[in-house]
Every structure is written in structure tokens, then in C-alpha cells.
Design a protein around this motif. Sequence first.
Motif, short mmCIF file in Angstrom:
data_model
loop_
_atom_site.label_atom_id
_atom_site.label_comp_id
_atom_site.label_asym_id
_atom_site.label_seq_id
_atom_site.Cartn_x
_atom_site.Cartn_y
_atom_site.Cartn_z
N PRO A 147 0.62 -0.71 -0.05
CA PRO A 147 0.10 -0.17 -0.14
C PRO A 147 0.76 1.59 -0.02
O PRO A 147 1.65 0.78 0.25
CB PRO A 147 -0.85 -0.34 1.24
N SER A 148 0.59 2.06 -0.63
CA SER A 148 0.91 3.41 -0.47
C SER A 148 0.92 4.43 0.63
O SER A 148 0.27 3.71 1.46
CB SER A 148 0.70 4.93 -1.74
N LEU A 176 -4.91 8.93 -0.25
CA LEU A 176 -4.95 8.42 -1.50
C LEU A 176 -4.26 8.92 -2.42
O LEU A 176 -4.03 10.36 -2.62
CB LEU A 176 -6.32 8.19 -2.24
N GLU A 177 -3.97 8.47 -3.69
CA GLU A 177 -2.91 8.72 -4.65
C GLU A 177 -3.12 9.86 -5.67
O GLU A 177 -4.59 9.79 -5.71
CB GLU A 177 -2.38 7.91 -5.98
N ARG A 192 -7.34 8.00 -13.16
CA ARG A 192 -7.56 7.38 -11.85
C ARG A 192 -8.44 8.11 -10.85
O ARG A 192 -8.00 9.26 -10.84
CB ARG A 192 -5.64 7.23 -11.11
N HIS A 236 -2.20 -4.95 -8.21
CA HIS A 236 -2.15 -4.21 -7.38
C HIS A 236 -1.94 -4.93 -6.14
O HIS A 236 -2.26 -6.14 -5.68
CB HIS A 236 -3.40 -2.67 -7.57
N TYR A 237 -1.59 -4.07 -4.98
CA TYR A 237 -2.09 -4.74 -3.53
C TYR A 237 -3.05 -5.19 -2.89
O TYR A 237 -4.08 -5.44 -3.22
CB TYR A 237 -1.99 -3.25 -2.02
N TYR A 305 -4.75 3.17 3.35
CA TYR A 305 -3.60 1.71 3.36
C TYR A 305 -2.99 0.97 4.74
O TYR A 305 -2.80 0.73 5.11
CB TYR A 305 -2.15 3.06 2.55
N ASN A 335 -12.11 2.17 -5.55
CA ASN A 335 -10.71 1.78 -6.45
C ASN A 335 -9.64 1.20 -6.09
O ASN A 335 -9.84 0.00 -6.48
CB ASN A 335 -11.15 3.10 -7.20
N ARG A 336 -9.50 1.49 -4.50
CA ARG A 336 -8.27 1.39 -4.72
C ARG A 336 -8.80 -0.33 -2.87
O ARG A 336 -8.20 -0.75 -3.02
CB ARG A 336 -7.72 1.65 -3.26
N LYS A 339 -9.65 -3.15 -5.80
CA LYS A 339 -8.29 -4.00 -6.00
C LYS A 339 -7.17 -4.49 -4.96
O LYS A 339 -7.24 -5.60 -5.26
CB LYS A 339 -7.77 -2.22 -6.50
#
Length: 348
Positions: A147-148, A176-177, A192, A236-237, A305, A335-336, A339
Motif C-alpha cells: 500500500p502507498s 490516497l494518490e 485514476r 495491485h496491493y 492504507y 477503486n483502491r 483492487k
Amino acid sequence: MDVSEEPINIEFIREASEILKKGGLVAFPTETVYGLGGDATDKEASKKIYQAKGRPSDNPLIVHIAKFEQLEQITKDLPETAKKLADAFWPGPLTMVCNKNEVIPYETTGGLDTVAVRMPNNPVALALIEESGCMIAAPSANTSGRPSPTKASHVYEDLSGKIEAILDGGTVDIGLESTIVDLTEDVVTILRPGYINMDMLREVVGEVRMDPGIVYNDKGTTGGAKPKAPGMRYKHYAPKGDLTIVSGEEDRVISTINELTAQAEKDGKKVGIIATSATAGRYGRGQILIIGDREEEQSIAHNLYDILRQFDELDVDIIYSESFATPKMGQAIMNRLLKAAGQKTIEV
Ligand code: AMP
Ligand code: MG
């Protein structure tokens, strides 16, 4: 180096700037997540970033700038929408993909003729860009596949010993990014989702569409469409525990998660539950972690995260999560989360 207090310790910014100017790597806070920075015009620095993260070399980096003119310096055929979006959202969590000129090497853009650019809204990040005089290529400062990072300690966990310095600016704001938009096509396209959502973009530029490669149908697929942002194509993660999202009316979600947890524990499994401050008290068993408050959707984005990293440490076998399709950031959060769950959802 601790730069979490205002005024920012300029000595640390200078030290970090020297590292960047010599081609080294420095992790630094932004308002979205921590970035792993190197001089964007130096192909050797970019190669080091890929190495430190274990990132596939065709997954391009975002270039961080502190002045709009720097966007003009590194792009060509810049559309008018770029200026409008910058006026509305920079500095801030919006990344624009534009056609590149020769200033930024292909090593930074993963071989693409476009470059992704952002002006971060964080005093440490802006001071570092200005003091170093570098445009800073920076992906998230995590090992690829984790995770970021939203805290300096997450960066330390993943990259200690692999990079020259970490600027510790405390916990990030958003968690979040950034939202990525592609400005190289006729219609502004979201590659994104992030804090800057579709409605906010439409108010500024009119028509906006979503990249079909990131729109999932109820079967959990994109119907064969591939995401345009290379980073959205990679697996992804996934947390160590098997994550499933349970969505629907609140009472039924809670009773379903309670039943599934009881069953899993009977089978000898360790279960984690992602709850909110309002629902946490209604779960009878399992390792319950509170992600935030539905009324303050930013709290959910902010903690996502960190919670996923905590469940890895707790070594749970199974994780059940409520669904967080909140009004503004819901698309970015889900979305995160989807994933991380490999799109596994139970509707109740
Ligand atoms: P990160 O900084 O780790 O959030 O990763 C940067 C994201 O930006 C990845 O998903 C990349 O694929 C995406 N990206 C960077 N440059 C481009 C570009 N030129 N075109 C499309 N996506 C890009
Ligand atoms: Mg990343």
C-alpha cells in the motif's frame, strides 16, 4: 529528518536538495501520499527509483513541479484546459498527462511520449522542489505491490537502506494518490480517480469521461478494456488476509459480517473487520479496526492504507470490510479497496 514542525527546518531541506542535485533519492511528504523523489531530468536517478521500489520500468513516474511555467518547459502542444485545471486545482491532488518534449527522458516516462505532471500542495514538497531547483520525479514511496505510504514510518518499513534520506512531515492529509487526467485526447479523461472527482473537473472544463479500462461492471470486470495508465494495469496491493467487501443496507451488512466471522473462527481462521466509528461496537468478534467516520469521508481515505498495513502485521487470514461508496471520494476509495479485494464483493 523531521520537518513536521513549522517553520520547516531549512537545513534539512538543503541537505535533501544536495542529495537530489547529486542524483540521489529522497522520500518526502505530499498531501496525497509520500513520494520517492529523484531529479526528473536525470535518467540515472529515475533508474534508481525503479530499482529501490522494485517497480516495472514501463510504469511511468509523476513529475512534481512548483511553478506552472515548469509544465510549459517540459511539454508541447499544451491544451488550454491545462491552464484552467491548474488555476482551479494546483497546487493540489491533480496530475495532468500531456505530450512531452525532450527535457524529460524516456527513463522517467516509462518510454512514453507523454509525461504526467503535478504541483503538490505540501510546504515541504514545494520547498524541496524550489530549493533543489529540480523537477522531482516521484512515485509513491512504497515497495511495488505494497500500500502507498501515508506516514514516514511506512516509508522506513519499505525502503530503509535503499534510499539516502526520508523527510518526515508527519501523517499526510488525503491518504490516497492523486487524480490523474489525460489531456492528450479530445475529451479530458480520468485515468485514476482521486480526491478531485468527476463533478469538480466538469465544473472547470465541461465534458469529462472515465477511462473505460477502470470502470468495473457488476461481474467485477472492465469488459476487456485495458487501463490507459500503465500503473492501473498491474496487479495491485493485496493484503495477506483474503479481503471481501460486504455491501448493502447497514443492519444486514453487520449481521452478515458477524455470521461470516463466527463461521470462519469456527474453522480456526483469524478474522479482521474494517468498521466505522459508528458500527465498530456492533461486531461481536474478530480483530476490529476503525477506518473512520462515514460523515467525514476524508477520514476513510486517510486511514485506508494504514489499516491494510495493520492487518498484515496482525496476520489475519480473512478480512471483511464494509463498503464506502461515499458521495465525493467514494469512487477513489472503492477503486483502491476493490483492487485490494481482487473485486470480491458480497451484496446483501
Ligand atoms: P504513483 O506515483 O506510484 O501513484 O504512480 C504514478 C501513476 O501515474 C501510475 O499509475 C502511472 O501509470 C501513471 N502515469 C504516469 N505517467 C503517465 C503517463 N504518461 N500516462 C499515463 N499514466 C501515467
Ligand atoms: Mg504507487
